[in-house]
Motif scaffolding. Structure first.
Motif, PDB file in Angstrom:
ATOM      1  N   LEU A   1       0.820  -1.212   0.000  1.00  0.00           N
ATOM      2  CA  LEU A   1       0.000   0.000   0.000  1.00  0.00           C
ATOM      3  C   LEU A   1       0.855   1.263   0.000  1.00  0.00           C
ATOM      4  O   LEU A   1       0.546   2.237  -0.697  1.00  0.00           O
ATOM      5  CB  LEU A   1      -0.928  -0.005   1.217  1.00  0.00           C
ATOM      6  N   ILE A   2       1.937   1.245   0.773  1.00  0.00           N
ATOM      7  CA  ILE A   2       2.828   2.407   0.808  1.00  0.00           C
ATOM      8  C   ILE A   2       3.353   2.706  -0.589  1.00  0.00           C
ATOM      9  O   ILE A   2       3.367   3.855  -1.045  1.00  0.00           O
ATOM     10  CB  ILE A   2       3.991   2.164   1.793  1.00  0.00           C
ATOM     11  N   GLN A   3       3.779   1.662  -1.281  1.00  0.00           N
ATOM     12  CA  GLN A   3       4.311   1.846  -2.641  1.00  0.00           C
ATOM     13  C   GLN A   3       3.231   2.387  -3.574  1.00  0.00           C
ATOM     14  O   GLN A   3       3.466   3.322  -4.353  1.00  0.00           O
ATOM     15  CB  GLN A   3       4.856   0.524  -3.173  1.00  0.00           C
ATOM     16  N   GLU A   4       2.017   1.819  -3.511  1.00  0.00           N
ATOM     17  CA  GLU A   4       0.933   2.251  -4.388  1.00  0.00           C
ATOM     18  C   GLU A   4       0.541   3.704  -4.123  1.00  0.00           C
ATOM     19  O   GLU A   4       0.306   4.479  -5.055  1.00  0.00           O
ATOM     20  CB  GLU A   4      -0.280   1.335  -4.201  1.00  0.00           C
ATOM     21  N   ILE A   5       0.467   4.070  -2.848  1.00  0.00           N
ATOM     22  CA  ILE A   5       0.072   5.434  -2.485  1.00  0.00           C
ATOM     23  C   ILE A   5       1.106   6.436  -2.981  1.00  0.00           C
ATOM     24  O   ILE A   5       0.770   7.490  -3.531  1.00  0.00           O
ATOM     25  CB  ILE A   5      -0.122   5.539  -0.958  1.00  0.00           C
ATOM     26  N   ARG A   6       2.379   6.116  -2.797  1.00  0.00           N
ATOM     27  CA  ARG A   6       3.435   7.041  -3.228  1.00  0.00           C
ATOM     28  C   ARG A   6       3.505   7.165  -4.743  1.00  0.00           C
ATOM     29  O   ARG A   6       3.807   8.245  -5.275  1.00  0.00           O
ATOM     30  CB  ARG A   6       4.773   6.584  -2.641  1.00  0.00           C
ATOM     31  N   LEU A   7       3.181   6.081  -5.454  1.00  0.00           N
ATOM     32  CA  LEU A   7       3.136   6.152  -6.911  1.00  0.00           C
ATOM     33  C   LEU A   7       2.016   7.071  -7.385  1.00  0.00           C
ATOM     34  O   LEU A   7       2.085   7.639  -8.479  1.00  0.00           O
ATOM     35  CB  LEU A   7       2.960   4.751  -7.509  1.00  0.00           C
ATOM     36  N   ARG A   8       0.984   7.218  -6.551  1.00  0.00           N
ATOM     37  CA  ARG A   8      -0.104   8.143  -6.874  1.00  0.00           C
ATOM     38  C   ARG A   8       0.263   9.581  -6.522  1.00  0.00           C
ATOM     39  O   ARG A   8      -0.549  10.491  -6.695  1.00  0.00           O
ATOM     40  CB  ARG A   8      -1.379   7.736  -6.148  1.00  0.00           C
ATOM     41  N   GLY A   9       1.457   9.781  -5.961  1.00  0.00           N
ATOM     42  CA  GLY A   9       1.893  11.117  -5.592  1.00  0.00           C
ATOM     43  C   GLY A   9       1.289  11.607  -4.294  1.00  0.00           C
ATOM     44  O   GLY A   9       1.338  12.799  -3.972  1.00  0.00           O
ATOM     45  N   ARG A  10       0.743  10.677  -3.519  1.00  0.00           N
ATOM     46  CA  ARG A  10       0.136  11.047  -2.239  1.00  0.00           C
ATOM     47  C   ARG A  10       1.010  10.551  -1.090  1.00  0.00           C
ATOM     48  O   ARG A  10       1.990   9.837  -1.293  1.00  0.00           O
ATOM     49  CB  ARG A  10      -1.283  10.489  -2.151  1.00  0.00           C
ATOM     50  N   ILE A  11       0.652  10.949   0.130  1.00  0.00           N
ATOM     51  CA  ILE A  11       1.473  10.658   1.307  1.00  0.00           C
ATOM     52  C   ILE A  11       0.827   9.546   2.117  1.00  0.00           C
ATOM     53  O   ILE A  11      -0.292   9.705   2.611  1.00  0.00           O
ATOM     54  CB  ILE A  11       1.620  11.906   2.189  1.00  0.00           C
ATOM     55  N   PRO A  12       1.493   8.410   2.292  1.00  0.00           N
ATOM     56  CA  PRO A  12       0.952   7.373   3.175  1.00  0.00           C
ATOM     57  C   PRO A  12       1.168   7.740   4.640  1.00  0.00           C
ATOM     58  O   PRO A  12       2.279   8.127   5.028  1.00  0.00           O
ATOM     59  CB  PRO A  12       1.753   6.125   2.790  1.00  0.00           C
ATOM     60  N   MET A  13       0.101   7.650   5.423  1.00  0.00           N
ATOM     61  CA  MET A  13       0.228   7.841   6.862  1.00  0.00           C
ATOM     62  C   MET A  13      -0.328   6.612   7.561  1.00  0.00           C
ATOM     63  O   MET A  13      -1.492   6.242   7.364  1.00  0.00           O
ATOM     64  CB  MET A  13      -0.508   9.084   7.350  1.00  0.00           C
ATOM     65  N   LEU A  14       0.512   5.965   8.353  1.00  0.00           N
ATOM     66  CA  LEU A  14       0.112   4.791   9.118  1.00  0.00           C
ATOM     67  C   LEU A  14      -0.379   5.255  10.480  1.00  0.00           C
ATOM     68  O   LEU A  14       0.335   5.967  11.193  1.00  0.00           O
ATOM     69  CB  LEU A  14       1.276   3.820   9.255  1.00  0.00           C
ATOM     70  N   VAL A  15      -1.597   4.855  10.847  1.00  0.00           N
ATOM     71  CA  VAL A  15      -2.238   5.369  12.053  1.00  0.00           C
ATOM     72  C   VAL A  15      -2.744   4.209  12.892  1.00  0.00           C
ATOM     73  O   VAL A  15      -3.477   3.338  12.391  1.00  0.00           O
ATOM     74  CB  VAL A  15      -3.432   6.283  11.687  1.00  0.00           C
ATOM     75  N   GLY A  16      -2.373   4.177  14.178  1.00  0.00           N
ATOM     76  CA  GLY A  16      -2.924   3.143  15.033  1.00  0.00           C
ATOM     77  C   GLY A  16      -2.144   2.947  16.316  1.00  0.00           C
ATOM     78  O   GLY A  16      -1.271   3.742  16.675  1.00  0.00           O
ATOM     79  N   GLY A  17      -2.470   1.848  16.989  1.00  0.00           N
ATOM     80  CA  GLY A  17      -1.857   1.562  18.281  1.00  0.00           C
ATOM     81  C   GLY A  17      -1.300   0.155  18.395  1.00  0.00           C
ATOM     82  O   GLY A  17      -0.951  -0.278  19.498  1.00  0.00           O
ATOM     83  N   ALA A  18      -1.224  -0.574  17.267  1.00  0.00           N
ATOM     84  CA  ALA A  18      -0.636  -1.916  17.293  1.00  0.00           C
ATOM     85  C   ALA A  18       0.884  -1.771  17.195  1.00  0.00           C
ATOM     86  O   ALA A  18       1.464  -1.805  16.108  1.00  0.00           O
ATOM     87  CB  ALA A  18      -1.185  -2.768  16.153  1.00  0.00           C
ATOM     88  N   MET A  19       1.521  -1.598  18.352  1.00  0.00           N
ATOM     89  CA  MET A  19       2.933  -1.232  18.381  1.00  0.00           C
ATOM     90  C   MET A  19       3.831  -2.300  17.766  1.00  0.00           C
ATOM     91  O   MET A  19       4.853  -1.979  17.140  1.00  0.00           O
ATOM     92  CB  MET A  19       3.364  -0.931  19.813  1.00  0.00           C
ATOM     93  N   PHE A  20       3.473  -3.559  17.924  1.00  0.00           N
ATOM     94  CA  PHE A  20       4.293  -4.622  17.325  1.00  0.00           C
ATOM     95  C   PHE A  20       4.256  -4.526  15.801  1.00  0.00           C
ATOM     96  O   PHE A  20       5.269  -4.740  15.129  1.00  0.00           O
ATOM     97  CB  PHE A  20       3.797  -5.994  17.782  1.00  0.00           C
ATOM     98  N   TYR A  21       3.108  -4.177  15.236  1.00  0.00           N
ATOM     99  CA  TYR A  21       3.016  -4.004  13.789  1.00  0.00           C
ATOM    100  C   TYR A  21       3.929  -2.876  13.319  1.00  0.00           C
ATOM    101  O   TYR A  21       4.617  -2.998  12.298  1.00  0.00           O
ATOM    102  CB  TYR A  21       1.572  -3.698  13.377  1.00  0.00           C
ATOM    103  N   PHE A  22       3.915  -1.756  14.050  1.00  0.00           N
ATOM    104  CA  PHE A  22       4.817  -0.660  13.702  1.00  0.00           C
ATOM    105  C   PHE A  22       6.269  -1.136  13.731  1.00  0.00           C
ATOM    106  O   PHE A  22       7.069  -0.805  12.856  1.00  0.00           O
ATOM    107  CB  PHE A  22       4.651   0.496  14.684  1.00  0.00           C
ATOM    108  N   HIS A  23       6.589  -1.905  14.771  1.00  0.00           N
ATOM    109  CA  HIS A  23       7.978  -2.349  14.934  1.00  0.00           C
ATOM    110  C   HIS A  23       8.415  -3.236  13.776  1.00  0.00           C
ATOM    111  O   HIS A  23       9.483  -3.024  13.187  1.00  0.00           O
ATOM    112  CB  HIS A  23       8.130  -3.093  16.261  1.00  0.00           C
ATOM    113  N   VAL A  24       7.596  -4.231  13.444  1.00  0.00           N
ATOM    114  CA  VAL A  24       8.025  -5.164  12.398  1.00  0.00           C
ATOM    115  C   VAL A  24       8.019  -4.488  11.024  1.00  0.00           C
ATOM    116  O   VAL A  24       8.805  -4.864  10.145  1.00  0.00           O
ATOM    117  CB  VAL A  24       7.163  -6.436  12.380  1.00  0.00           C
ATOM    118  N   LEU A  25       7.174  -3.488  10.828  1.00  0.00           N
ATOM    119  CA  LEU A  25       7.194  -2.772   9.562  1.00  0.00           C
ATOM    120  C   LEU A  25       8.514  -2.034   9.391  1.00  0.00           C
ATOM    121  O   LEU A  25       9.113  -2.042   8.317  1.00  0.00           O
ATOM    122  CB  LEU A  25       6.031  -1.783   9.488  1.00  0.00           C
ATOM    123  N   GLU A  26       8.987  -1.408  10.474  1.00  0.00           N
ATOM    124  CA  GLU A  26      10.211  -0.616  10.378  1.00  0.00           C
ATOM    125  C   GLU A  26      11.474  -1.462  10.450  1.00  0.00           C
ATOM    126  O   GLU A  26      12.469  -1.165   9.781  1.00  0.00           O
ATOM    127  CB  GLU A  26      10.234   0.441  11.478  1.00  0.00           C
TER     128      GLU A  26
END
Length: 321
Positions: A93-118
């Motif tokens: 999704l990040i790749q698709e959103i950026r290809l559209r010239g828009r800004i992906p913003m990840l929003v939430g509280g699942a901290m483990f998901y944030f960690h494994v993404l980064e």
């Protein structure tokens, strides 16, 4: 935080908005989406499930129609949704959103998901059925809280972010330790970053009493909106609700226990509120351990808008409306 998004000069940045439960993330995300060319990606381990609406504080259909969120309502409660699946979905999704010239913003509280993404999952071993079976037997004999205590002695950092009643995640953490001989938190720190996140904002409530009141009031509102009926409907569709990871979500677990006549309404309410407070505490503990966060007070959306505006104004890949 200063590196170019995903290593692509001039590309739109990748933004993250994190915060504890009941900190106001959803309303703030909507305010940001009105002001900037954002697409929102939900980072919530429970809002992925269809039908789990009230107890997850899922935005209404009207709200989502106006402010679409990716990764909401993508699984049935009988399904599982792993961190690895989230990383794959969010990365696409990040790749698709950026290809559209828009800004992906990840929003939430699942901290483990944030960690494994980064930081990635590459250093974690695959499941081992023999180890998992042994841990399942131990859990049946001693209980999940005892195994959570074992995890706490082996890896305090991982134990701090896992609910003591979350059988699946407690078991997985102990499985990783037995297979590698190393604490899961150490392996996670050693994993290679993959996401290209360029700015991380952490929303917080400065007064614990206010946060606790919000949590209690919100759960009361959930009951008024029909949470018990929602849990009953989902449970009736499942062969064994107790074994389904989705039904271990805070709030759902306590209501299910009441429906099974293990507790009464008053006790269920107190347990659910206490579990939500503990969740918020674990989320804040995790956030305090992170580097490079921009901390913004949760009752001052104007300050958040100003902070993000200042960041975006100096980013060459961002064209503000």
């Amino acid at each position: 935080m200063s590196r170019e998004a995903g290593g692509v000069p001039g590309a739109p940045p990748i933004l993250v908005l994190m915060g504890s439960t009941a900190s106001g993330k959803t309303d703030l995300a909507a305010a940001l989406a009105r002001r900037f060319p954002l697409e929102l990606i939900s980072v919530d381990a429970a809002q992925v499930y269809r039908g789990m609406d009230i107890g997850t504080a899922k935005p209404s259909r009207e709200f989502l129609a106006r402010y679409p969120h990716h990764l909401i309502d993508i699984r049935d409660p009988s399904d599982t949704y792993s961190a690895a699946e989230f990383v794959a979905d969010a990365g696409r999704l990040i790749q698709e959103i950026r290809l559209r010239g828009r800004i992906p913003m990840l929003v939430g509280g699942a901290m483990f998901y944030f960690h494994v993404l980064e930081y990635g999952l590459s250093s974690l071993p695959a499941a081992d059925l023999s180890v998992r079976d042994a841990l399942s037997r131990e859990m049946a004999e001693r209980g999940v809280e005892a195994l959570h205590g074992m995890l706490k002695s082996l890896d305090p950092a991982t134990a701090a972010r896992i609910d003591a009643h979350d059988t699946q995640r407690v078991q997985r953490a102990l499985e990783i330790h037995r297979l590698t001989g190393r604490p899961p938190s150490e392996l996670m720190r050693a994993a290679r970053g993959q996401s290209g996140v360029t700015a991380k904002f952490a929303l917080f409530c400065p007064d614990r009493a206010i946060l606790h009141r919000r949590i209690r009031d919100r759960f009361g509102a959930m009951l008024d909106e029909g949470l018990v009926e929602e849990v009953a409907a989902i449970a009736s569709s499942l062969e064994d609700p107790d074994s389904v990871p989705a039904m271990r979500t805070v709030g759902y677990r306590q209501v299910l226990e009441m429906l099974q006549e293990k507790t009464g309404t008053a006790e269920m309410t107190e347990r659910a509120v206490a579990a939500t407070r503990q969740l918020a505490k674990r989320q804040l503990t995790w956030l305090r351990q992170q580097r490079g966060l921009v901390w913004v007070q949760g009752d001052g959306n104007g300050r958040v808008l100003d902070a993000i505006s200042g960041y975006l104004a100096h980013h060459p890949g961002c064209a503000l409306p």
